[in-house]
Design a protein around this motif. Structure first.
Motif, short mmCIF file in Angstrom:
data_model
loop_
_atom_site.label_atom_id
_atom_site.label_comp_id
_atom_site.label_asym_id
_atom_site.label_seq_id
_atom_site.Cartn_x
_atom_site.Cartn_y
_atom_site.Cartn_z
N VAL A 133 -41.01 -25.47 -25.70
CA VAL A 133 -41.58 -24.66 -24.61
C VAL A 133 -42.75 -25.38 -23.96
O VAL A 133 -42.91 -25.36 -22.73
N ARG A 134 -43.60 -26.05 -24.77
CA ARG A 134 -44.80 -26.67 -24.21
C ARG A 134 -44.57 -28.12 -23.79
O ARG A 134 -45.47 -28.76 -23.23
N ALA A 135 -43.37 -28.66 -24.03
CA ALA A 135 -43.10 -30.05 -23.71
C ALA A 135 -43.01 -30.27 -22.19
O ALA A 135 -42.53 -29.40 -21.45
N GLU A 136 -43.49 -31.41 -21.75
CA GLU A 136 -43.38 -31.77 -20.33
C GLU A 136 -41.93 -32.08 -20.00
O GLU A 136 -41.22 -32.73 -20.76
N LYS A 137 -41.46 -31.63 -18.84
CA LYS A 137 -40.06 -31.78 -18.44
C LYS A 137 -39.87 -32.99 -17.53
O LYS A 137 -40.66 -33.23 -16.61
N ALA A 138 -38.80 -33.72 -17.79
CA ALA A 138 -38.31 -34.72 -16.85
C ALA A 138 -37.19 -34.05 -16.05
O ALA A 138 -36.12 -33.76 -16.60
N ASN A 139 -37.45 -33.77 -14.80
CA ASN A 139 -36.45 -33.10 -13.96
C ASN A 139 -36.46 -33.74 -12.58
O ASN A 139 -36.94 -34.85 -12.40
N ASN A 140 -35.91 -33.03 -11.60
CA ASN A 140 -35.82 -33.59 -10.25
C ASN A 140 -35.16 -34.97 -10.27
O ASN A 140 -35.71 -35.97 -9.81
N PHE A 141 -33.95 -35.01 -10.85
CA PHE A 141 -33.19 -36.27 -10.94
C PHE A 141 -32.79 -36.74 -9.54
O PHE A 141 -32.51 -35.93 -8.65
N PHE A 142 -32.71 -38.04 -9.38
CA PHE A 142 -32.31 -38.66 -8.11
C PHE A 142 -30.83 -39.02 -8.15
O PHE A 142 -30.32 -39.52 -9.15
N ARG A 143 -30.17 -38.82 -7.04
CA ARG A 143 -28.76 -39.18 -6.92
C ARG A 143 -28.62 -40.71 -6.90
O ARG A 143 -29.39 -41.40 -6.23
N VAL A 144 -27.63 -41.21 -7.63
CA VAL A 144 -27.32 -42.65 -7.64
C VAL A 144 -25.96 -42.90 -7.01
O VAL A 144 -25.79 -43.80 -6.19
N ARG A 177 -27.38 -38.79 -15.92
CA ARG A 177 -26.38 -37.73 -16.02
C ARG A 177 -25.18 -38.06 -15.15
O ARG A 177 -25.34 -38.49 -14.01
N LEU A 178 -23.99 -37.85 -15.70
CA LEU A 178 -22.76 -37.94 -14.91
C LEU A 178 -22.12 -36.56 -14.88
O LEU A 178 -21.76 -36.01 -15.92
N ASP A 179 -22.01 -35.98 -13.69
CA ASP A 179 -21.38 -34.68 -13.48
C ASP A 179 -20.11 -34.94 -12.67
O ASP A 179 -20.16 -35.12 -11.45
N LEU A 180 -18.96 -34.97 -13.36
CA LEU A 180 -17.73 -35.33 -12.68
C LEU A 180 -17.23 -34.23 -11.76
O LEU A 180 -16.58 -34.51 -10.75
N LYS A 181 -17.51 -32.95 -12.10
CA LYS A 181 -17.10 -31.87 -11.20
C LYS A 181 -17.74 -32.05 -9.82
O LYS A 181 -17.10 -31.83 -8.79
N MET A 182 -19.00 -32.46 -9.82
CA MET A 182 -19.72 -32.67 -8.56
C MET A 182 -19.51 -34.09 -8.02
O MET A 182 -19.96 -34.40 -6.92
N ASN A 183 -18.84 -34.94 -8.80
CA ASN A 183 -18.71 -36.35 -8.44
C ASN A 183 -20.08 -36.94 -8.16
O ASN A 183 -20.33 -37.57 -7.12
N GLU A 184 -21.00 -36.76 -9.13
CA GLU A 184 -22.38 -37.16 -8.90
C GLU A 184 -22.95 -37.80 -10.17
O GLU A 184 -22.90 -37.23 -11.25
N LYS A 185 -23.49 -38.98 -10.01
CA LYS A 185 -24.27 -39.63 -11.07
C LYS A 185 -25.72 -39.64 -10.63
O LYS A 185 -26.02 -39.94 -9.47
N SER A 186 -26.62 -39.27 -11.56
CA SER A 186 -28.03 -39.17 -11.20
C SER A 186 -28.89 -39.72 -12.32
O SER A 186 -28.42 -39.91 -13.46
N SER A 187 -30.15 -39.99 -11.99
CA SER A 187 -31.09 -40.51 -13.00
C SER A 187 -32.48 -39.96 -12.71
O SER A 187 -32.82 -39.63 -11.57
N TRP A 188 -33.29 -39.89 -13.77
CA TRP A 188 -34.66 -39.39 -13.63
C TRP A 188 -35.50 -40.35 -12.79
O TRP A 188 -36.10 -39.96 -11.79
#
Length: 724
Positions: free
Chosen positions: A60-71, A205-216
């Motif tokens: 809960v208190r951990a800092e989040k890595a989010n807002n991934f960028f599309r590759v 992250r690879l999301d094949l349903k969205m056909n999207e690869k992303s990275s932090w």
């Protein structure tokens, strides 16, 4: 054996020296390209349960890595698929938890439960750690949506060798709108510098349903998300603990029964024991030992039809040779390298071996290996020794020195039979990964006198951006260059090879398309042309993930030896004859997100003084995540004038991979190969009954094609257990 004892004595002396270097020598740390992307990791205040439920206070208190960028498909803006990653740690291990939210309805794509899954066939999460801040070497972990694990050791800035395994835990849980995985990775499972408070990292992250690869941390689309040049920063709240001495013992027992019908020999029964051991000399230097190793459980090679004049290269899959493998196998090019570990142990059993590899400090790496093979009826006992050292230079470049020595033991009459290679390599890698290259010079030595050159030399330079790719390669190999423990496809030649590509990225139904051209030119030692292969083509990447390619090939061959292009006839094209031939090809690969997928290619043209039609294809179907079926095929129709006969070569390889769970696997691989008149059946059962501890049953059978008479068959049973 003498060389092994000397190596072991050196290891004991080196251990103290290495520890001193770790503590006293300054490090040169290169700032990562994405240095402004920082994830602060707090230490745990309580226990973490690996159950896929992120309900502990530390999460809960951990800092989040989010807002991934599309590759991919294009590297513009933030990803549509939302992702969150959190981390924490204690003195024994570090923990990761990620949550991947669904942005579109439909089933999550998961091919199987098999470890080290195929990246592009699964929804997955991967993390890449650069623990020494050199942006060249590291470790990768991940899971697919099925919960299958991925772990590998990284080298050359982005390459991941998935044959490397270590102990760690994970648990994946699915919800209607997301899937969650927790990981626990012991510090002792990987190498890092004690007392550091910083690593480099990226999450993919690879999301094949969205056909999207992303990275932090953002990565340009022309590079893999594994590119260590584009990692962000992992900032530990407190310096990491000094790692305890790592010691792992992996004993194993095995038994086998084999019958060679072709040779008419009796049934051969064998049983034996052996072990592997891993000793952490320091947190960054590892000593691997092996006694009486058995590699029967290694995956069988996928065969190919060989219409070339030279030996084919198959990758190393035996785990003993894999950690820091670039320190040994990374010298030269794939087609001319002074050390190729598959030369050891495939024609005679390995008795024992030792392998020391890792970092002396952030700038220096060291590799030492010594292997002893058994004397057989056909071969004397042989000793293989390799030593290499590598120095980091500038941003991400390095220079390395290697010495390879092979000696026969107890030769009759006391004769000396040896082969040695001394090599120097320089590896270029710019801070943004746009420029890559290599320069090397190797020289061989043996007991014979030589008039021709005993050298191999090469240079390669590549420039790559989002749209443009340009490279130039040059190689020279002397007539008498002799690297018996290496891989050298041909000798006595000079090579020049430029290439160019340009890619447009419209991001419409066709995501990207572009032209490419490559020219490979071989000359003899007097710079008279003896071969060329010219290629020009056009490729397409579709929004559906399908790909297509069309192109033209042009060949010229001046034969230096008699040659049968089919490898099946009893007649040959004569040495000294010249041929100009070529043709067109087209290939297509379907959307691999679907349960049913296929790919195919067709080439038609002239071939030496005749004609050829080549058809290759793959058909696959999966009942996810339990059954994955693939059928690979290759058909060559070769029509050369008399006295050659028309030759049709079929290679058919059906494979069934069944994953009952993430611990029990069964694979059956059949390969029908008309060129070598053989059908091979390989059946492999694996039960991972404890972490990195396995029970294997491997059955192989070989038949002649035509009359289907049995050539040979074998059954191997092996049990191993990892103690640490």
């Amino acid at each position: 054996m003498k060389n092994l004892f000397l190596l072991m004595a050196f290891v004991l002396v080196l251990a103290g020296a290495v520890s001193g270097m770790e503590n006293h020598q300054p490090d040169s740390v290169q700032q990562t390209f994405n240095k402004d992307f920082v994830l602060h990791v707090k230490k745990t205040t309580g226990p973490i349960h690996i159950d896929g439920k992120l309900d502990e206070p530390d999460w809960v208190r951990a800092e989040k890595a989010n807002n991934f960028f599309r590759v991919l498909p294009v590297d513009t803006g933030l990803a549509d698929a939302k992702s969150e990653v959190v981390m924490t740690y204690n003195d024994q291990a570090f923990y990761l938890a990620f949550t991947f939210f669904d942005s579109s309805p439909g089933k999550r794509i998961m091919e199987s439960f098999r470890r080290d899954f195929v990246f592009g066939n699964n929804d997955n999460f991967l993390v890449f750690f650069d623990t020494f801040l050199d942006q060249t070497n590291g470790f990768s972990f991940g899971t697919s949506a099925s919960g299958a694990k991925w772990d590998g050791i990284m080298h050359d800035g982005s390459a991941v060798n998935l044959n490397w395994d270590c102990k760690w835990e994970s648990k994946t849980v699915h919800y209607d709108d997301r899937w969650v995985t927790e990981m626990r990775i012991p510090f002792r499972s990987i190498r890092f510098k004690s007392g550091t408070d910083r690593w480099y990292v990226n999450f993919s992250r690879l999301d094949l349903k969205m056909n999207e690869k992303s990275s932090w941390a953002p990565v340009p689309r022309q590079f893999p998300t594994a590119s260590l040049a584009y990692t962000g920063v992992l900032d530990w709240e407190e310096p990491l603990p000094k790692s305890k001495t790592m010691f792992s013992l992996i004993p194993y027992v095995y038994g086998s029964v084999a019958k060679n019908y072709e040779a008419g020999s009796k049934t051969d029964y064998q049983k034996d024991v052996g072990f592997d051991a891993k000793i952490g000399v320091t947190t960054s230097m590892n000593l691997d030992l092996t006694y009486n190793p058995d590699f029967a459980q290694a995956e069988v090679d996928q065969q190919v039809t060989n219409l070339d004049r030279f030996e084919l290269l198959f990758p190393e899959k035996r785990q003993f040779f894999l950690e820091n493998s670039d320190l040994f196998a990374g010298f030269g090019y794939d087609v001319v390298t002074p050390f190729f570990s598959r030369r050891i142990g495939l024609d005679a059993p390995v008795l024992f071996g030792a392998r020391l590899s890792g970092k002396l400090n952030n700038n220096w790496r060291l590799g030492l290996m010594d292997m002893q093979t058994e004397k057989t009826a056909d071969l004397p006992g042989r000793n293989f020794a390799v030593a290499s050292v590598q120095r980091k230079l500038f941003a991400r470049s390095s220079a390395g020195l290697i010495v390879v020595n092979k000696e026969n033991i107890d030769e009759p009459g006391g004769a000396q039979d040896f082969n040695r290679v001394l090599g120097l390599d320089y590896n270029l890698a710019s801070s943004n990964n746009a420029w890559n290259g290599k320069f090397f010079y190797h020289h061989s030595f043996d007991e014979d006198e030589h008039e021709g050159g005993q050298y191999a030399q090469g240079a390669h330079l590549e420039y790559k951006t989002r749209n443009i790719g340009i490279s130039f390669a040059q190689t020279s190999v002397g007539t008498d260059y002799n690297a018996e423990v290496g891989f050298v496809r041909r000798k006595g030649y000079n090579f020049l090879g430029p290439s160019f590509s340009y890619t447009w990225v419209p991001n419409k139904k066709i995501v990207a398309h572009g032209v490419f051209a490559e020219s490979e030119n071989f000359y003899d030692t007097e710079f008279r042309k003896i071969d060329h292969e010219q290629t020009v083509g056009y490729n397409f990447e579709f929004k559906s993930r399908a790909t297509a390619q069309i192109g033209w090939l042009d060949f010229y061959v001046h034969l230096l030896e008699d040659f049968d292009p089919t490898h099946k006839n009893d007649v040959y094209l004569p040495a000294g004859s010249e041929y100009r031939y070529g043709g067109a090809w087209v290939e297509y690969a379907s959307d691999n997100r679907k349960n049913l997928k296929w790919s195919g290619s067709y080439t038609k043209g002239t071939f030496y003084n005749g004609h050829i039609d080549l058809v290759e294809g793959m058909l696959g179907y999966r009942f996810q995540p339990y059954v994955n079926f693939t059928l690979n095929m290759s058909y060559n129709s070769i029509r050369l004038p008399q006295p050659f006969e028309t030759t049709d070569l079929w290679l058919i390889g059906p494979k069934m991979d069944i994953t009952f769970s993430d611990k029990v696997f069964l694979s059956t691989f059949v390969q029908y190969n008309e060129q070598i008149d053989n059908m091979n059946v390989n059946l492999r059962f694996q039960w991972r009954y404890a972490p990195v501890s396995d029970f294997f049953v491997v059955y192989t059978d070989n038949y002649f094609t035509g009359d289907w008479a049995s050539r040979n068959r074998a059954l191997v049973v092996k049990l191993s257990y990892w103690l640490n």
